[in-house]
Design a protein around this motif. Structure first.
Motif, PDB file in Angstrom:
ATOM      1  N   LEU A  85       0.867  -1.183   0.000  1.00  0.00           N
ATOM      2  CA  LEU A  85       0.000   0.000   0.000  1.00  0.00           C
ATOM      3  C   LEU A  85       0.898   1.225   0.000  1.00  0.00           C
ATOM      4  CD1 LEU A  85      -2.826   1.272   0.203  1.00  0.00           C
ATOM      5  CD2 LEU A  85      -2.579   1.225   2.672  1.00  0.00           C
ATOM      6  N   ILE A  86       0.776   2.008  -1.057  1.00  0.00           N
ATOM      7  CA  ILE A  86       1.590   3.215  -1.131  1.00  0.00           C
ATOM      8  C   ILE A  86       1.118   4.179  -0.038  1.00  0.00           C
ATOM      9  CG2 ILE A  86       0.182   4.324  -2.924  1.00  0.00           C
ATOM     10  CD1 ILE A  86       3.262   4.858  -4.053  1.00  0.00           C
ATOM     11  N   ALA A  87       2.079   4.787   0.654  1.00  0.00           N
ATOM     12  CA  ALA A  87       1.699   5.631   1.791  1.00  0.00           C
ATOM     13  C   ALA A  87       2.260   7.040   1.671  1.00  0.00           C
ATOM     14  CB  ALA A  87       2.187   4.983   3.091  1.00  0.00           C
ATOM     15  N   ASN A  88       2.875   7.330   0.544  1.00  0.00           N
ATOM     16  CA  ASN A  88       3.519   8.654   0.422  1.00  0.00           C
ATOM     17  C   ASN A  88       2.593   9.679  -0.232  1.00  0.00           C
ATOM     18  OD1 ASN A  88       3.459   8.170  -2.287  1.00  0.00           O
ATOM     19  ND2 ASN A  88       5.645   7.995  -2.575  1.00  0.00           N
ATOM     20  N   PHE A  89       1.320   9.300  -0.354  1.00  0.00           N
ATOM     21  CA  PHE A  89       0.409  10.205  -1.055  1.00  0.00           C
ATOM     22  C   PHE A  89       0.092  11.442  -0.213  1.00  0.00           C
ATOM     23  CE2 PHE A  89      -2.093   6.662   0.756  1.00  0.00           C
ATOM     24  CZ  PHE A  89      -2.743   7.343   1.756  1.00  0.00           C
ATOM     25  N   ASP A  90      -0.204  12.490  -0.910  1.00  0.00           N
ATOM     26  CA  ASP A  90      -0.551  13.738  -0.241  1.00  0.00           C
ATOM     27  C   ASP A  90      -2.025  13.778   0.111  1.00  0.00           C
ATOM     28  OD1 ASP A  90       1.342  15.488   0.374  1.00  0.00           O
ATOM     29  OD2 ASP A  90       1.275  16.628  -1.469  1.00  0.00           O
ATOM     30  N   PRO A 150       8.524  -1.929  -3.648  1.00  0.00           N
ATOM     31  CA  PRO A 150       9.137  -3.182  -3.180  1.00  0.00           C
ATOM     32  C   PRO A 150       9.644  -4.085  -4.310  1.00  0.00           C
ATOM     33  CG  PRO A 150       7.260  -2.692  -1.840  1.00  0.00           C
ATOM     34  CD  PRO A 150       7.260  -1.657  -2.939  1.00  0.00           C
ATOM     35  N   GLN A 151       8.922  -4.165  -5.437  1.00  0.00           N
ATOM     36  CA  GLN A 151       9.396  -5.045  -6.506  1.00  0.00           C
ATOM     37  C   GLN A 151       9.448  -4.338  -7.855  1.00  0.00           C
ATOM     38  OE1 GLN A 151       8.155  -9.062  -6.608  1.00  0.00           O
ATOM     39  NE2 GLN A 151       9.050  -9.300  -4.593  1.00  0.00           N
ATOM     40  N   ARG A 152       9.231  -3.045  -7.846  1.00  0.00           N
ATOM     41  CA  ARG A 152       9.189  -2.328  -9.116  1.00  0.00           C
ATOM     42  C   ARG A 152      10.242  -1.227  -9.098  1.00  0.00           C
ATOM     43  NH1 ARG A 152       3.570   0.465 -10.797  1.00  0.00           N
ATOM     44  NH2 ARG A 152       4.342   2.454 -10.027  1.00  0.00           N
ATOM     45  N   ILE A 153      10.870  -1.038 -10.241  1.00  0.00           N
ATOM     46  CA  ILE A 153      11.819   0.062 -10.365  1.00  0.00           C
ATOM     47  C   ILE A 153      11.223   1.030 -11.378  1.00  0.00           C
ATOM     48  CG2 ILE A 153      13.202  -1.361 -11.962  1.00  0.00           C
ATOM     49  CD1 ILE A 153      15.616   0.201 -10.871  1.00  0.00           C
ATOM     50  N   GLU A 154      11.240   2.320 -11.064  1.00  0.00           N
ATOM     51  CA  GLU A 154      10.463   3.220 -11.908  1.00  0.00           C
ATOM     52  C   GLU A 154      11.163   4.537 -12.166  1.00  0.00           C
ATOM     53  OE1 GLU A 154       6.999   3.103  -9.407  1.00  0.00           O
ATOM     54  OE2 GLU A 154       7.523   5.001  -8.461  1.00  0.00           O
ATOM     55  N   VAL A 155      10.819   5.104 -13.296  1.00  0.00           N
ATOM     56  CA  VAL A 155      11.400   6.391 -13.621  1.00  0.00           C
ATOM     57  C   VAL A 155      10.321   7.307 -14.187  1.00  0.00           C
ATOM     58  CG1 VAL A 155      12.346   5.370 -15.745  1.00  0.00           C
ATOM     59  CG2 VAL A 155      13.176   7.564 -15.014  1.00  0.00           C
ATOM     60  N   SER A 156      10.324   8.518 -13.677  1.00  0.00           N
ATOM     61  CA  SER A 156       9.405   9.518 -14.176  1.00  0.00           C
ATOM     62  C   SER A 156      10.159  10.304 -15.249  1.00  0.00           C
ATOM     63  CB  SER A 156       8.993  10.422 -13.009  1.00  0.00           C
ATOM     64  OG  SER A 156       8.023  11.315 -13.446  1.00  0.00           O
ATOM     65  N   LEU A 359      -8.699  -2.413 -15.316  1.00  0.00           N
ATOM     66  CA  LEU A 359      -8.714  -1.012 -14.881  1.00  0.00           C
ATOM     67  C   LEU A 359      -7.881  -0.812 -13.619  1.00  0.00           C
ATOM     68  CD1 LEU A 359     -12.451  -0.183 -15.532  1.00  0.00           C
ATOM     69  CD2 LEU A 359     -10.467   0.262 -16.992  1.00  0.00           C
ATOM     70  N   ALA A 360      -6.870  -0.005 -13.764  1.00  0.00           N
ATOM     71  CA  ALA A 360      -5.996   0.328 -12.638  1.00  0.00           C
ATOM     72  C   ALA A 360      -6.517   1.641 -12.045  1.00  0.00           C
ATOM     73  CB  ALA A 360      -4.564   0.468 -13.119  1.00  0.00           C
ATOM     74  N   ALA A 361      -7.680   1.551 -11.437  1.00  0.00           N
ATOM     75  CA  ALA A 361      -8.336   2.779 -10.965  1.00  0.00           C
ATOM     76  C   ALA A 361      -7.829   3.165  -9.579  1.00  0.00           C
ATOM     77  CB  ALA A 361      -9.845   2.565 -10.928  1.00  0.00           C
ATOM     78  N   ASN A 362      -7.395   4.386  -9.449  1.00  0.00           N
ATOM     79  CA  ASN A 362      -6.913   4.902  -8.166  1.00  0.00           C
ATOM     80  C   ASN A 362      -8.034   5.624  -7.420  1.00  0.00           C
ATOM     81  OD1 ASN A 362      -4.008   4.322  -7.973  1.00  0.00           O
ATOM     82  ND2 ASN A 362      -3.965   5.387  -9.928  1.00  0.00           N
ATOM     83  N   ILE A 363      -7.817   5.769  -6.143  1.00  0.00           N
ATOM     84  CA  ILE A 363      -8.809   6.459  -5.313  1.00  0.00           C
ATOM     85  C   ILE A 363      -8.480   7.949  -5.267  1.00  0.00           C
ATOM     86  CG2 ILE A 363      -9.574   6.707  -2.912  1.00  0.00           C
ATOM     87  CD1 ILE A 363      -9.161   3.562  -2.854  1.00  0.00           C
ATOM     88  N   PHE A 406      -0.838  -6.718  -7.873  1.00  0.00           N
ATOM     89  CA  PHE A 406      -0.615  -6.312  -6.473  1.00  0.00           C
ATOM     90  C   PHE A 406       0.856  -6.164  -6.123  1.00  0.00           C
ATOM     91  CE2 PHE A 406       1.192  -9.921  -4.202  1.00  0.00           C
ATOM     92  CZ  PHE A 406       1.105 -10.909  -5.167  1.00  0.00           C
ATOM     93  N   ARG A 407       1.729  -6.923  -6.803  1.00  0.00           N
ATOM     94  CA  ARG A 407       3.125  -6.859  -6.360  1.00  0.00           C
ATOM     95  C   ARG A 407       3.970  -5.885  -7.174  1.00  0.00           C
ATOM     96  NH1 ARG A 407       4.879 -12.669  -5.758  1.00  0.00           N
ATOM     97  NH2 ARG A 407       6.831 -11.819  -5.050  1.00  0.00           N
ATOM     98  N   ARG A 408       3.411  -5.265  -8.192  1.00  0.00           N
ATOM     99  CA  ARG A 408       4.194  -4.243  -8.921  1.00  0.00           C
ATOM    100  C   ARG A 408       3.823  -2.848  -8.422  1.00  0.00           C
ATOM    101  NH1 ARG A 408       5.936  -9.164 -11.364  1.00  0.00           N
ATOM    102  NH2 ARG A 408       3.993 -10.153 -10.859  1.00  0.00           N
ATOM    103  N   CYS A 409       2.530  -2.593  -8.189  1.00  0.00           N
ATOM    104  CA  CYS A 409       2.131  -1.206  -7.976  1.00  0.00           C
ATOM    105  C   CYS A 409       1.982  -0.835  -6.502  1.00  0.00           C
ATOM    106  CB  CYS A 409       0.854  -0.917  -8.758  1.00  0.00           C
ATOM    107  SG  CYS A 409       0.340   0.789  -8.594  1.00  0.00           S
ATOM    108  N   GLY A 410       0.847  -1.126  -5.902  1.00  0.00           N
ATOM    109  CA  GLY A 410       0.640  -0.722  -4.505  1.00  0.00           C
ATOM    110  C   GLY A 410      -0.265   0.490  -4.380  1.00  0.00           C
ATOM    111  N   ALA A 411      -0.742   0.998  -5.521  1.00  0.00           N
ATOM    112  CA  ALA A 411      -1.639   2.154  -5.480  1.00  0.00           C
ATOM    113  C   ALA A 411      -3.062   1.738  -5.856  1.00  0.00           C
ATOM    114  CB  ALA A 411      -1.134   3.246  -6.407  1.00  0.00           C
TER     115      ALA A 411
END
Ligand code: SF4
Lengths: 421, 151
Positions: A85-90, A150-156, A359-363, A406-411
């Motif tokens: 669960l991503i927790a760095n959201f504003d 945890p299992q994904r490496i990402e670049v913006s 659908l990768a729908a975010n809240i 579930f194991r790549r994203c967390g959002a």
């Protein structure tokens, strides 16, 4: 302590308990995850004492423009079921619409507390990857260029979104470009040389990563709309591809909606395995209001057509689409009721899912600095009801996007539900 | 006091012991697999799931979500066998511990081997199911549940 601006908010909507009881076919621990994303979370002194920046990924590490405060919060939590669960959201920490949940550490356990009552527990905070301790050849931390879950490496890749070139055209829920401007940054893209150094170091860690993700703001320029954006992703994907012996490697791109020529070029010239373009709002009219840049430059129908066309190129199960679920109820132009929104959203979602697109729908959390910052998101009941319906449709049309699970994203917690089928 | 006695731990850790786990799917379909990685750690039954799309993984997720139970059968080489029932309480899918196990598994079994999850099962009951033990138990408890020619 963070206190809601409306002290009566709990009386106006169903509680976590009510929703768990109502939807007994939905996991209670998952419903809690949904609600944490909706309401936000905060930390007790005990929970703060457990944050160890030498071990855990904390917000100073990732240069994430979706959070304005650099306040050393953990980047994410690991749930007991092994999901993240991503927790760095504003969220609005001064005057939130609802009280956030509180993370505590009691009797050797990480727990989630609401109104003084323990409502759940979890394994712990995300660990940081080894490369976060290293620096690039220019002396900057490698985490400046590449980030990790945890299992994904990402670049913006593009830190600025050009839909904001016309100030009234940025997506109304999105803080990316306002945060970029507020940060005083001037470089829209990082030097690929340092990205390469970060990837080289990251890939040394055995058993850590299962996927590479690229994303970023939209670039409208080029011979055709988004051509320059496409080129910037191809350049980075080719660089990453050099680390792998085969043609393809587990990877995902979240980008603007490319046309068929652009999609074929992307597929043929890189090792990309999964493509995502975000429809954002499941209704043409609301999309026009909420995402005016996307609507004016391309339009809802064409965005959706291109999304569906990408399945022919990347294959069923290799295409997803994100949304900011709940914005369809924003005021003043959103749906009038959750029932009306539910009917419309589910019908529109089926017209996408039926093509094999999950659908990768975010809240939606009305995020500080976004245009929608002072709005109120829908009830927990609405989110669970919609995700439950999406899940039924995804099971019916067998979309299984393993590369966005579930194991790549967390959002986007909705796709956790496909873990049992 | 540990729920596992030292004798049972020794049997579970013997490489010649067969260890299977029975789970149930979301639709109620039973499923049994052998898990030679199964061992005991701090009063928990622990084993490795190597395939993310495996049925056992799906069933365990369903159990952890809905408070479902699993059954573990232990068959020692001397034919003694034990049944452990339990509840999945944790699945580790990332972190240093995960990475260590991942590397160890590959060093032992070869580079092709993946690690999907480390599962932790909290035991609820343990019972010996060896025929001789069960027969004696039944004879003591129900001496007259027998064929007449055995009385
Ligand atoms: S397209 Fe919309 S959501 Fe995406 S970065 Fe630009 S403004 Fe934000």
């Amino acid at each position: 302590m963070i206190v809601a601006r409306d002290k009566e908010w709990r009386k106006k909507e169903p509680s976590l308990d009510d929703v768990v009881k109502k939807y007994q076919d939905m996991p209670a621990s998952w419903i809690l995850k949904v609600d944490i994303q909706r309401r936000g979370l905060w930390y007790s002194p005990n929970a703060v004492a457990k944050i160890n920046p030498a071990i855990h990924a904390v917000h100073q590490d990732g240069k994430d423009l979706f959070r304005n405060n650099v306040d050393f919060v953990p980047e994410g939590l690991i749930w007991n079921d092994g999901s993240y669960l991503i927790a760095n959201f504003d969220f609005d920490q001064k005057n939130p619409a609802r009280d956030p949940y509180v993370i505590d550490y009691i009797d050797g356990k990480y727990v989630i507390v609401d109104e003084g009552k323990i409502v759940g527990d979890f394994q712990g905070y995300w660990e940081k990857p080894d490369f976060y301790n290293k620096k690039a050849s220019n002396g900057q931390p490698l985490s400046t260029y590449v980030q990790a879950r945890p299992q994904r490496i990402e670049v913006s890749v593009n830190k600025y979104c050009h839909f904001w070139d016309c100030p009234s055209e940025g997506c109304k829920y999105c803080p990316l470009t306002p945060s970029y401007k507020a940060s005083g940054a001037t470089e829209e893209q990082d030097d690929i040389k340092y990205m390469r150094e970060a990837f080289a170091e990251a890939f040394k860690q055995r058993g850590r990563f299962t996927q590479v993700l690229l994303t970023g703001g939209s670039i409208l320029s080029g011979k055709e709309l988004f051509d320059d954006e496409l080129e910037s992703y191809i350049r980075v994907l080719k660089m990453i591809g050099e680390f792998f012996s085969g043609k393809r490697f587990p990877s995902q791109l979240i980008s603007s909606a490319f046309n068929e020529r652009q999609l074929e070029k992307l597929y043929n010239e890189t090792g990309l395995t999964m493509y995502t373009t975000d429809i954002e709002v499941f209704n043409r009219e609301k999309f026009k209001w909420i995402c005016p840049g996307k609507a004016n430059k391309l339009g809802y129908d064409e965005w959706k057509r291109r999304l569906i066309a990408s399945v022919d190129i990347f294959g069923k199960g290799n295409v997803t689409s994100g949304a900011v679920l709940g914005t369809e109820l924003a005021t003043p132009n959103g749906f009038d009721s959750e029932d009306e929104a539910f009917e419309n959203v589910v019908e529109e979602a089926e017209s996408i899912i039926s093509h094999g697109i999950a659908l990768a729908a975010n809240i939606w959390r009305p995020t500080p600095k976004s245009i929608f910052q002072n709005q109120i998101s829908p009830t927990l009941d609405y989110y669970v009801r919609v995700y439950r319906e999406f899940d039924k449709l995804q099971r019916k049309y067998i979309t299984n996007p393993y590369n966005d699970d579930f194991r790549r994203c967390g959002a986007h917690v909705g796709l956790d539900l496909m873990r049992t089928y | 006091m540990s729920i596992f006695n030292s004798e049972l731990i020794k049997i579970i850790e013997d490489k010649d012991t067969l260890k299977s786990i029975a789970t149930v799917s979301r639709d109620g379909i039973p499923h049994v697999v052998y898990k030679q990685s199964l061992h005991i750690e701090e009063d928990m039954v622990v084993f490795y799931d190597l395939i993310q799309s495996s049925q056992v993984n799906k069933n365990l997720v369903n159990s952890i979500w809905f408070n479902g139970k699993v059954a573990i059968s232990i068959l020692a080489k001397d034919k003694r066998n034990f049944l452990i029932t339990g509840r999945p309480v944790k699945s580790v899918t990332a972190g240093k511990n995960f990475e260590n196990i991942y590397s160890k598994l590959q060093d032992k079994k070869g580079k092709e081997v993946e690690l999907s999850a480390i599962w932790y099962i909290e035991p609820i009951t343990i019972r010996e199911e060896t025929y001789e033990t069960r027969r004696k138990e039944e004879q003591e408890k129900y001496p007259y549940i027998r064929h007449l020619d055995l009385i």
